[in-house]
Design an enzyme around this catalytic site. Structure first.
Site, PDB file in Angstrom:
ATOM      1  N   GLY A  12       8.183  -5.149  -8.095  1.00 44.69           N
ATOM      2  CA  GLY A  12       8.501  -4.000  -7.250  1.00 44.69           C
ATOM      3  C   GLY A  12       9.096  -4.480  -5.935  1.00 44.69           C
ATOM      4  O   GLY A  12       8.567  -5.406  -5.325  1.00 44.69           O
ATOM      5  N   VAL A  25      18.245 -18.587   2.958  1.00 47.40           N
ATOM      6  CA  VAL A  25      19.631 -19.060   2.914  1.00 47.40           C
ATOM      7  C   VAL A  25      19.985 -19.801   4.204  1.00 47.40           C
ATOM      8  O   VAL A  25      20.546 -20.903   4.176  1.00 47.40           O
ATOM      9  CB  VAL A  25      20.602 -17.864   2.689  1.00 47.40           C
ATOM     10  CG1 VAL A  25      22.055 -18.319   2.822  1.00 47.40           C
ATOM     11  CG2 VAL A  25      20.357 -17.240   1.323  1.00 47.40           C
ATOM     12  N   ARG A  73      11.333  -6.272 -13.541  1.00 45.12           N
ATOM     13  CA  ARG A  73      10.142  -6.855 -14.174  1.00 45.12           C
ATOM     14  C   ARG A  73      10.615  -7.270 -15.564  1.00 45.12           C
ATOM     15  O   ARG A  73      10.697  -6.433 -16.453  1.00 45.12           O
ATOM     16  CB  ARG A  73       9.016  -5.821 -14.246  1.00 45.12           C
ATOM     17  CG  ARG A  73       8.512  -5.384 -12.869  1.00 45.12           C
ATOM     18  CD  ARG A  73       7.270  -4.512 -12.973  1.00 45.12           C
ATOM     19  NE  ARG A  73       6.730  -4.217 -11.656  1.00 45.12           N
ATOM     20  CZ  ARG A  73       6.857  -3.048 -11.040  1.00 45.12           C
ATOM     21  NH1 ARG A  73       7.500  -2.063 -11.619  1.00 45.12           N
ATOM     22  NH2 ARG A  73       6.333  -2.860  -9.846  1.00 45.12           N
ATOM     23  N   ASP A 104       1.964 -10.848  -7.875  1.00 46.49           N
ATOM     24  CA  ASP A 104       1.277 -11.778  -8.786  1.00 46.49           C
ATOM     25  C   ASP A 104       1.970 -11.922 -10.139  1.00 46.49           C
ATOM     26  O   ASP A 104       1.944 -13.002 -10.733  1.00 46.49           O
ATOM     27  CB  ASP A 104      -0.217 -11.464  -8.922  1.00 46.49           C
ATOM     28  CG  ASP A 104      -0.494 -10.077  -9.442  1.00 46.49           C
ATOM     29  OD1 ASP A 104       0.461  -9.283  -9.567  1.00 46.49           O
ATOM     30  OD2 ASP A 104      -1.667  -9.791  -9.737  1.00 46.49           O
ATOM     31  N   THR A 128       4.827  -7.578  -1.534  1.00 47.48           N
ATOM     32  CA  THR A 128       4.375  -6.380  -2.243  1.00 47.48           C
ATOM     33  C   THR A 128       3.796  -5.400  -1.231  1.00 47.48           C
ATOM     34  O   THR A 128       3.015  -5.807  -0.352  1.00 47.48           O
ATOM     35  CB  THR A 128       3.309  -6.677  -3.330  1.00 47.48           C
ATOM     36  OG1 THR A 128       2.694  -5.427  -3.718  1.00 47.48           O
ATOM     37  CG2 THR A 128       2.198  -7.591  -2.865  1.00 47.48           C
ATOM     38  N   ASP A 130       1.616  -3.358  -1.848  1.00 46.28           N
ATOM     39  CA  ASP A 130       0.193  -3.154  -2.163  1.00 46.28           C
ATOM     40  C   ASP A 130      -0.733  -4.074  -1.370  1.00 46.28           C
ATOM     41  O   ASP A 130      -1.920  -3.782  -1.220  1.00 46.28           O
ATOM     42  CB  ASP A 130      -0.063  -3.381  -3.661  1.00 46.28           C
ATOM     43  CG  ASP A 130       0.518  -2.272  -4.515  1.00 46.28           C
ATOM     44  OD1 ASP A 130       1.031  -1.294  -3.938  1.00 46.28           O
ATOM     45  OD2 ASP A 130       0.465  -2.381  -5.750  1.00 46.28           O
ATOM     46  N   ASP A 132      -2.158  -6.767  -2.163  1.00 44.44           N
ATOM     47  CA  ASP A 132      -3.351  -7.189  -2.897  1.00 44.44           C
ATOM     48  C   ASP A 132      -3.341  -8.671  -3.282  1.00 44.44           C
ATOM     49  O   ASP A 132      -4.158  -9.101  -4.087  1.00 44.44           O
ATOM     50  CB  ASP A 132      -3.524  -6.317  -4.158  1.00 44.44           C
ATOM     51  CG  ASP A 132      -2.272  -6.301  -5.029  1.00 44.44           C
ATOM     52  OD1 ASP A 132      -1.223  -6.800  -4.585  1.00 44.44           O
ATOM     53  OD2 ASP A 132      -2.352  -5.774  -6.148  1.00 44.44           O
ATOM     54  N   ARG A 165      -5.473  24.231   5.842  1.00 43.91           N
ATOM     55  CA  ARG A 165      -5.443  23.805   4.437  1.00 43.91           C
ATOM     56  C   ARG A 165      -6.093  22.441   4.196  1.00 43.91           C
ATOM     57  O   ARG A 165      -6.169  21.605   5.101  1.00 43.91           O
ATOM     58  CB  ARG A 165      -3.983  23.696   3.966  1.00 43.91           C
ATOM     59  CG  ARG A 165      -3.414  25.027   3.583  1.00 43.91           C
ATOM     60  CD  ARG A 165      -1.938  24.900   3.268  1.00 43.91           C
ATOM     61  NE  ARG A 165      -1.433  26.156   2.744  1.00 43.91           N
ATOM     62  CZ  ARG A 165      -0.155  26.492   2.737  1.00 43.91           C
ATOM     63  NH1 ARG A 165       0.755  25.683   3.222  1.00 43.91           N
ATOM     64  NH2 ARG A 165       0.215  27.642   2.231  1.00 43.91           N
ATOM     65  N   ARG A 174      -1.728   0.626  -7.112  1.00 47.47           N
ATOM     66  CA  ARG A 174      -2.142   0.737  -8.513  1.00 47.47           C
ATOM     67  C   ARG A 174      -3.552   0.213  -8.715  1.00 47.47           C
ATOM     68  O   ARG A 174      -4.373   0.837  -9.371  1.00 47.47           O
ATOM     69  CB  ARG A 174      -1.156  -0.091  -9.345  1.00 47.47           C
ATOM     70  CG  ARG A 174      -0.887   0.446 -10.676  1.00 47.47           C
ATOM     71  CD  ARG A 174       0.181  -0.311 -11.395  1.00 47.47           C
ATOM     72  NE  ARG A 174       0.733  -1.455 -10.674  1.00 47.47           N
ATOM     73  CZ  ARG A 174       1.930  -1.948 -10.884  1.00 47.47           C
ATOM     74  NH1 ARG A 174       2.720  -1.377 -11.755  1.00 47.47           N
ATOM     75  NH2 ARG A 174       2.370  -3.005 -10.236  1.00 47.47           N
TER      76      ARG A 174
HETATM   77  O1  F6P Z   1       5.024  -2.686  -6.061  1.00 45.01           O
HETATM   78  C1  F6P Z   1       3.768  -2.163  -6.274  1.00 45.01           C
HETATM   79  C2  F6P Z   1       3.904  -0.722  -6.640  1.00 45.01           C
HETATM   80  O2  F6P Z   1       4.609  -0.073  -5.624  1.00 45.01           O
HETATM   81  C3  F6P Z   1       2.591  -0.038  -6.923  1.00 45.01           C
HETATM   82  O3  F6P Z   1       1.930   0.405  -5.765  1.00 45.01           O
HETATM   83  C4  F6P Z   1       3.026   1.070  -7.828  1.00 45.01           C
HETATM   84  O4  F6P Z   1       1.977   1.460  -8.666  1.00 45.01           O
HETATM   85  C5  F6P Z   1       4.105   0.439  -8.629  1.00 45.01           C
HETATM   86  O5  F6P Z   1       4.640  -0.585  -7.834  1.00 45.01           O
HETATM   87  C6  F6P Z   1       5.193   1.378  -9.055  1.00 45.01           C
HETATM   88  O6  F6P Z   1       6.082   0.682  -9.839  1.00 45.01           O
HETATM   89  P1  F6P Z   1       7.452   1.297 -10.375  1.00 45.01           P
HETATM   90  O7  F6P Z   1       8.449   1.171  -9.288  1.00 45.01           O
HETATM   91  O8  F6P Z   1       7.778   0.464 -11.545  1.00 45.01           O
HETATM   92  O9  F6P Z   1       7.214   2.742 -10.702  1.00 45.01           O
END
Ligand code: F6P
Length: 325
Positions: A12, A25, A73, A104, A128, A130, A132, A165, A174
């Site tokens: 991602g 570079v 990917r 990872d 990333t 995330d 993580d 609201r 994820r």
């Molecule tokens: O890069 C991590 C992430 O953004 C996650 O938080 C998310 O679940 C996933 O990638 C989404 O991936 P895609 O772009 O393939 O929908």
């Protein structure tokens, strides 16, 4: 002796990847090495999508989100046949070393490749949203995504207040609650749901009741997409009828969090780690992920980086307990 370095972005995308490419570079050029970019991550390695990059070719990209090299990917790289093709392409272009920018999955791919083709050095840079990844306090892109989520929560608060609201705001993550936890704290959320902690819907209902009774005009629940109770729509459905708030809305922030111009923090981190990656390769290092811990640049073998996950800070979790009312 390393003469030619390749750089690729994989998995991602995250804001700051371009700043990292630029840094790799320019550092390589600074040391008199030549540099090439590989398009679409490992897939481009297999398909031979190589582009020559010099200092000028990466001008004007430090402020841009996404990645000029593209990302993927790659399923083919998971196959031995795909990796063999990738190796042949690297040899054809006289590449001695690669800087891989990703998460990872990217480092797992690099590890397998290196176990088969040990004469190519690989250094990883954590990218990333995330955050993580084990072995670094911050991955490139996290800070920008966090600020994007926080700004969205601020905007939602304005309209939530106006209409009394309850909003469920789903943020990315994820398997990890880093964006949810920090954006929830920064945005003053009334509840934060993260995958690392089991969600008790009864407890959440009580929390919402408490918030309503304290004459809170609006209520925001930040939900990490990987929460064990499900996505924001599912949780909202389960709460409907039990919540004191009559009007419920759901906002899924999604890929908005992945795009946009990187923050100053991400640009500087990316620039620092890009240079460190080239330094590490010149020093003969390989199979490591670089990171920043405290103010220091750190190195961690790929095996360790991919075996563990970064944990949420207990201190921040305690803050969440104290502040979400
Ligand atoms: O890069 C991590 C992430 O953004 C996650 O938080 C998310 O679940 C996933 O990638 C989404 O991936 P895609 O772009 O393939 O929908």
């Amino acid at each position: 002796m390393i003469k030619k370095i390749a750089v690729l972005t994989s998995g991602g995308d995250s804001p700051g990847m371009n700043a990292c490419i630029r840094s790799v570079v320019r550092a390589a050029n600074f040391y008199g090495l030549s540099c090439i970019g590989i398009k679409q991550g490992y897939q481009g390695l297999i398909e031979g999508e190589f582009v020559h990059l010099d200092a000028r070719a990466v001008g004007g990209i430090v402020s841009k989100g996404g990645t000029i090299l593209g990302s993927a990917r790659s399923k083919d790289f998971m196959q031995a046949e795909g990796r063999k093709k990738a190796y042949k392409n690297l040899k054809k272009h006289d590449v001695d070393a690669i800087v891989v920018c990703g998460g990872d999955g990217t480092f797992k791919g690099a590890s397998v490749f290196m176990s088969e083709y040990a004469d190519i050095s690989i250094v990883g840079v954590p990218c990333t949203i995330d955050n993580d990844l084990y072995g670094t306090d911050y991955a490139i892109g996290y800070d920008t995504a966090l600020n994007t989520a926080m700004e969205a929560i601020d905007r939602i608060r304005d309209t939530a207040d106006a209409h009394n609201r309850l909003f469920f705001v789903e943020v990315m993550g994820r398997d990890a609650g880093f964006i949810a936890l920090r954006s929830g704290i920064a945005g003053g959320a009334e509840a934060i749901l993260v995958p690392e902690i089991k969600t008790d819907l009864e407890e959440l209902t009580q929390q919402l009741l408490k918030s309503h009774n304290s004459r809170n005009s609006s209520c925001i629940v930040v939900v990490a997409e990987g929460d064990d109770a499900g996505h924001a729509y599912k949780i909202a459905d389960a709460i409907k009828g039990k919540s004191p708030y009559e009007d419920i809305r759901i906002v899924v922030l999604g890929h908005i969090q992945r795009g946009g111009s990187p923050s100053a923090f991400d640009r500087v981190l990316a620039s620092r780690l890009g240079i460190a990656a080239v330094d590490a390769l010149i020093a003969g290092k390989s199979a490591i992920m670089l990171g920043q811990n405290g103010h220091k640049i750190s190195e961690l073998p790929f095996e360790k980086a991919i075996k563990h996950h970064q944990q949420l800070s207990p201190y921040l979790l305690q803050m969440m307990e104290m502040l979400t009312i």
